[in-house]
Design a protein around this motif. Structure first.
Motif, PDB file in Angstrom:
ATOM      1  N   ALA A  73     -21.719  24.790  14.111  1.00  0.00           N
ATOM      2  CA  ALA A  73     -20.728  23.747  14.543  1.00  0.00           C
ATOM      3  C   ALA A  73     -20.151  22.731  13.526  1.00  0.00           C
ATOM      4  O   ALA A  73     -19.002  22.672  13.346  1.00  0.00           O
ATOM      5  CB  ALA A  73     -21.277  22.938  15.932  1.00  0.00           C
ATOM      6  N   ALA A  74     -21.167  22.354  12.577  1.00  0.00           N
ATOM      7  CA  ALA A  74     -20.452  21.327  11.675  1.00  0.00           C
ATOM      8  C   ALA A  74     -19.839  22.285  10.657  1.00  0.00           C
ATOM      9  O   ALA A  74     -18.577  21.916  10.165  1.00  0.00           O
ATOM     10  CB  ALA A  74     -21.812  20.900  10.961  1.00  0.00           C
ATOM     11  N   VAL A  75     -20.136  23.401  10.241  1.00  0.00           N
ATOM     12  CA  VAL A  75     -19.282  24.354   9.176  1.00  0.00           C
ATOM     13  C   VAL A  75     -18.033  24.472   9.999  1.00  0.00           C
ATOM     14  O   VAL A  75     -16.818  24.518   9.298  1.00  0.00           O
ATOM     15  CB  VAL A  75     -20.020  25.650   8.912  1.00  0.00           C
ATOM     16  CG1 VAL A  75     -19.143  26.492   8.067  1.00  0.00           C
ATOM     17  CG2 VAL A  75     -21.362  25.149   8.226  1.00  0.00           C
ATOM     18  N   PHE A  76     -17.808  24.924  11.252  1.00  0.00           N
ATOM     19  CA  PHE A  76     -16.570  25.248  11.944  1.00  0.00           C
ATOM     20  C   PHE A  76     -15.802  23.919  11.989  1.00  0.00           C
ATOM     21  O   PHE A  76     -14.492  23.946  11.725  1.00  0.00           O
ATOM     22  CB  PHE A  76     -17.046  25.440  13.510  1.00  0.00           C
ATOM     23  CG  PHE A  76     -15.941  25.556  14.303  1.00  0.00           C
ATOM     24  CD1 PHE A  76     -15.127  26.465  14.697  1.00  0.00           C
ATOM     25  CD2 PHE A  76     -15.936  24.292  15.384  1.00  0.00           C
ATOM     26  CE1 PHE A  76     -14.081  26.409  15.628  1.00  0.00           C
ATOM     27  CE2 PHE A  76     -14.708  24.423  16.420  1.00  0.00           C
ATOM     28  CZ  PHE A  76     -13.819  25.354  16.404  1.00  0.00           C
ATOM     29  N   LEU A  77     -16.358  22.671  12.245  1.00  0.00           N
ATOM     30  CA  LEU A  77     -15.766  21.492  12.601  1.00  0.00           C
ATOM     31  C   LEU A  77     -15.076  21.062  11.249  1.00  0.00           C
ATOM     32  O   LEU A  77     -13.968  20.111  11.390  1.00  0.00           O
ATOM     33  CB  LEU A  77     -16.486  20.326  13.255  1.00  0.00           C
ATOM     34  CG  LEU A  77     -15.593  19.176  13.897  1.00  0.00           C
ATOM     35  CD1 LEU A  77     -14.807  19.443  15.062  1.00  0.00           C
ATOM     36  CD2 LEU A  77     -16.820  18.135  14.409  1.00  0.00           C
ATOM     37  N   ALA A  78     -15.737  20.913  10.124  1.00  0.00           N
ATOM     38  CA  ALA A  78     -15.371  20.545   8.888  1.00  0.00           C
ATOM     39  C   ALA A  78     -13.877  20.949   8.455  1.00  0.00           C
ATOM     40  O   ALA A  78     -13.184  19.992   7.717  1.00  0.00           O
ATOM     41  CB  ALA A  78     -16.246  20.719   7.864  1.00  0.00           C
ATOM     42  N   ARG A  79     -13.327  21.761   8.845  1.00  0.00           N
ATOM     43  CA  ARG A  79     -12.106  22.263   8.464  1.00  0.00           C
ATOM     44  C   ARG A  79     -10.924  22.182   9.901  1.00  0.00           C
ATOM     45  O   ARG A  79     -10.063  22.625   9.537  1.00  0.00           O
ATOM     46  CB  ARG A  79     -12.134  23.773   8.028  1.00  0.00           C
ATOM     47  CG  ARG A  79     -12.642  24.656   8.962  1.00  0.00           C
ATOM     48  CD  ARG A  79     -12.679  26.206   8.537  1.00  0.00           C
ATOM     49  NE  ARG A  79     -13.193  27.056   9.254  1.00  0.00           N
ATOM     50  CZ  ARG A  79     -14.187  27.641   9.795  1.00  0.00           C
ATOM     51  NH1 ARG A  79     -15.286  27.252   8.914  1.00  0.00           N
ATOM     52  NH2 ARG A  79     -14.620  28.597  10.460  1.00  0.00           N
ATOM     53  N   MET A 130     -18.728  24.501  22.177  1.00  0.00           N
ATOM     54  CA  MET A 130     -19.246  25.948  21.790  1.00  0.00           C
ATOM     55  C   MET A 130     -18.359  27.018  22.374  1.00  0.00           C
ATOM     56  O   MET A 130     -18.274  27.863  21.526  1.00  0.00           O
ATOM     57  CB  MET A 130     -20.417  25.960  22.312  1.00  0.00           C
ATOM     58  CG  MET A 130     -21.479  27.158  21.870  1.00  0.00           C
ATOM     59  SD  MET A 130     -21.641  27.170  19.991  1.00  0.00           S
ATOM     60  CE  MET A 130     -22.985  25.923  20.322  1.00  0.00           C
ATOM     61  N   ALA A 131     -17.694  26.874  23.247  1.00  0.00           N
ATOM     62  CA  ALA A 131     -16.500  28.000  23.648  1.00  0.00           C
ATOM     63  C   ALA A 131     -15.528  28.111  22.462  1.00  0.00           C
ATOM     64  O   ALA A 131     -15.286  29.429  22.192  1.00  0.00           O
ATOM     65  CB  ALA A 131     -15.904  27.276  24.897  1.00  0.00           C
ATOM     66  N   ASP A 132     -14.841  27.256  21.953  1.00  0.00           N
ATOM     67  CA  ASP A 132     -13.981  27.468  20.794  1.00  0.00           C
ATOM     68  C   ASP A 132     -14.911  27.969  19.535  1.00  0.00           C
ATOM     69  O   ASP A 132     -14.105  28.961  18.866  1.00  0.00           O
ATOM     70  CB  ASP A 132     -13.677  26.009  20.303  1.00  0.00           C
ATOM     71  CG  ASP A 132     -12.993  25.428  21.389  1.00  0.00           C
ATOM     72  OD1 ASP A 132     -12.157  25.725  22.139  1.00  0.00           O
ATOM     73  OD2 ASP A 132     -13.397  23.996  21.683  1.00  0.00           O
ATOM     74  N   LEU A 133     -15.977  27.672  19.389  1.00  0.00           N
ATOM     75  CA  LEU A 133     -16.975  28.246  18.178  1.00  0.00           C
ATOM     76  C   LEU A 133     -17.137  29.881  18.513  1.00  0.00           C
ATOM     77  O   LEU A 133     -17.137  30.762  17.832  1.00  0.00           O
ATOM     78  CB  LEU A 133     -18.248  27.758  18.146  1.00  0.00           C
ATOM     79  CG  LEU A 133     -19.133  28.284  16.998  1.00  0.00           C
ATOM     80  CD1 LEU A 133     -18.482  28.380  15.695  1.00  0.00           C
ATOM     81  CD2 LEU A 133     -20.365  27.274  16.836  1.00  0.00           C
ATOM     82  N   ILE A 134     -17.607  30.170  19.835  1.00  0.00           N
ATOM     83  CA  ILE A 134     -17.730  31.287  20.262  1.00  0.00           C
ATOM     84  C   ILE A 134     -16.393  32.308  20.117  1.00  0.00           C
ATOM     85  O   ILE A 134     -16.491  33.301  19.638  1.00  0.00           O
ATOM     86  CB  ILE A 134     -18.187  31.434  21.499  1.00  0.00           C
ATOM     87  CG1 ILE A 134     -19.587  30.759  21.717  1.00  0.00           C
ATOM     88  CG2 ILE A 134     -18.363  32.909  22.243  1.00  0.00           C
ATOM     89  CD1 ILE A 134     -20.111  30.940  22.827  1.00  0.00           C
ATOM     90  N   GLN A 135     -15.326  31.796  20.663  1.00  0.00           N
ATOM     91  CA  GLN A 135     -13.985  32.328  20.494  1.00  0.00           C
ATOM     92  C   GLN A 135     -13.560  32.571  19.098  1.00  0.00           C
ATOM     93  O   GLN A 135     -13.281  33.869  18.641  1.00  0.00           O
ATOM     94  CB  GLN A 135     -12.813  31.651  21.223  1.00  0.00           C
ATOM     95  CG  GLN A 135     -11.511  32.183  21.355  1.00  0.00           C
ATOM     96  CD  GLN A 135     -10.463  31.501  22.026  1.00  0.00           C
ATOM     97  OE1 GLN A 135     -10.704  30.389  22.351  1.00  0.00           O
ATOM     98  NE2 GLN A 135      -9.389  32.172  22.158  1.00  0.00           N
ATOM     99  N   GLU A 136     -13.877  31.955  18.201  1.00  0.00           N
ATOM    100  CA  GLU A 136     -13.549  31.931  16.871  1.00  0.00           C
ATOM    101  C   GLU A 136     -14.579  33.105  16.237  1.00  0.00           C
ATOM    102  O   GLU A 136     -14.134  33.803  15.534  1.00  0.00           O
ATOM    103  CB  GLU A 136     -13.796  30.728  16.023  1.00  0.00           C
ATOM    104  CG  GLU A 136     -13.402  30.944  14.522  1.00  0.00           C
ATOM    105  CD  GLU A 136     -13.155  29.635  13.498  1.00  0.00           C
ATOM    106  OE1 GLU A 136     -14.059  29.351  12.816  1.00  0.00           O
ATOM    107  OE2 GLU A 136     -12.359  28.915  13.768  1.00  0.00           O
ATOM    108  N   GLU A 137     -15.671  33.179  16.421  1.00  0.00           N
ATOM    109  CA  GLU A 137     -16.423  34.197  16.197  1.00  0.00           C
ATOM    110  C   GLU A 137     -16.390  35.565  16.413  1.00  0.00           C
ATOM    111  O   GLU A 137     -16.441  36.642  16.285  1.00  0.00           O
ATOM    112  CB  GLU A 137     -18.091  33.833  16.311  1.00  0.00           C
ATOM    113  CG  GLU A 137     -18.436  32.640  15.717  1.00  0.00           C
ATOM    114  CD  GLU A 137     -19.884  32.732  15.352  1.00  0.00           C
ATOM    115  OE1 GLU A 137     -20.552  33.251  16.116  1.00  0.00           O
ATOM    116  OE2 GLU A 137     -20.445  31.850  14.660  1.00  0.00           O
ATOM    117  N   ASP A 138     -15.541  35.730  17.900  1.00  0.00           N
ATOM    118  CA  ASP A 138     -15.233  36.729  18.384  1.00  0.00           C
ATOM    119  C   ASP A 138     -13.937  37.710  17.675  1.00  0.00           C
ATOM    120  O   ASP A 138     -13.924  38.749  17.437  1.00  0.00           O
ATOM    121  CB  ASP A 138     -14.603  36.594  19.814  1.00  0.00           C
ATOM    122  CG  ASP A 138     -15.764  36.525  20.837  1.00  0.00           C
ATOM    123  OD1 ASP A 138     -17.184  36.841  20.227  1.00  0.00           O
ATOM    124  OD2 ASP A 138     -15.665  35.985  21.858  1.00  0.00           O
TER     125      ASP A 138
END
Length: 254
Positions: free
Chosen positions: A232-238, A246-254
């Motif tokens: 989540a930290a790696v995801f949010l930093a940008r 977490m739903a946003d993180l899962i969607q990005e990984e899809d």
């Protein structure tokens, strides 16, 4: 390499995140926040966020709800993205972090496990399919004997998601010892177990006429939450300012 500040670095989860971060080459901890500043860390530890002078790309918090306001003020002042993993926030605190997301990127989840968040999506689907067919919903959660809040933030997150999927105003009932009446159709039962070293278990029961559907998740190690927080930290930093989950993180990984 991304630079991270770890709030709650001397706590149980803080130590797990420290260990997991050391095994990665895309992010490093440059400072910690904890009242116990004398712990053995490879980075400086400060008792409060305002005392930190080094630069960072993101802050991850696994501490105590009482630290939320100082962290929000620190984040807004320094424009630092915040990954908030602490459970037990009250409604006013949730509102405060939502408002702060209008100025800085904030990632907020009451559970950092990918598996739990998939369980939530399955539970929402089950409610949409079974909710109109006379199925009652009960949630049972179990954690170690050191956990302070009950029910767990994850159990409430599951209940909130099911209630939203139902499209109805649902009532949460915590245990039933004080109830001497039949179950309401607009009720979600939530039950807590505390004992031993249970990392985290959640079961969602959809009990209908002559059949029961159970969706469950069992955490085997705290590392799943640590890896979720680091990802989540790696995801949010940008990311730009806003509220992420977490739903946003899962969607990005899809």
């Amino acid at each position: 390499m991304l630079k991270m500040i770890l709030s709650g670095c001397s706590g149980t989860m803080g130590k797990v995140i420290d260990h997991c971060t050391a095994e990665r080459n895309d992010i490093e901890i440059v400072a910690g926040i904890d009242l116990h500043t004398g712990s053995d860390h490879s980075f400086p530890v400060y008792p409060s966020p305002e005392q930190i002078s080094c630069s960072a790309d993101v802050l991850v918090d696994f501490s105590n709800p009482a630290l939320l306001n100082p962290l929000l003020e620190f984040g807004k002042k320094t424009k630092l993205p915040l990954v908030l993993c602490t459970t037990g926030y009250d409604k006013s605190q949730v509102k405060a972090l939502q408002e702060a997301s209008g100025e800085i990127p904030i990632f907020y989840s009451r559970n950092m496990s990918m598996g739990i968040n998939l369980l939530i999506e399955l539970a929402k689907k089950a409610e949409r399919v079974l909710g109109s067919s006379g199925f009652d919903v009960e949630i049972v959660e179990a954690h170690h004997n050191q956990k302070i809040d009950a029910p767990s933030g994850t159990a409430l997150m599951i209940a909130d998601s099911i209630a939203e999927a139902s499209g109805k105003q649902m009532h949460y009932l915590y245990d039933r010892h004080s109830q001497r009446k039949k179950r309401s159709v607009r009720e979600i039962g939530i039950h807590s177990i505390r004992g031993g070293t249970i990392v985290g278990e959640h079961r969602v029961l959809f009990a209908g006429p002559h059949e029961v559907l159970t969706i469950s998740h069992s955490a085997q190690s705290k590392e799943i939450f640590a890896h979720g927080a680091i990802n989540a930290a790696v995801f949010l930093a940008r990311k730009e300012k806003g509220l992420y989950s977490m739903a946003d993180l899962i969607q990005e990984e899809d």
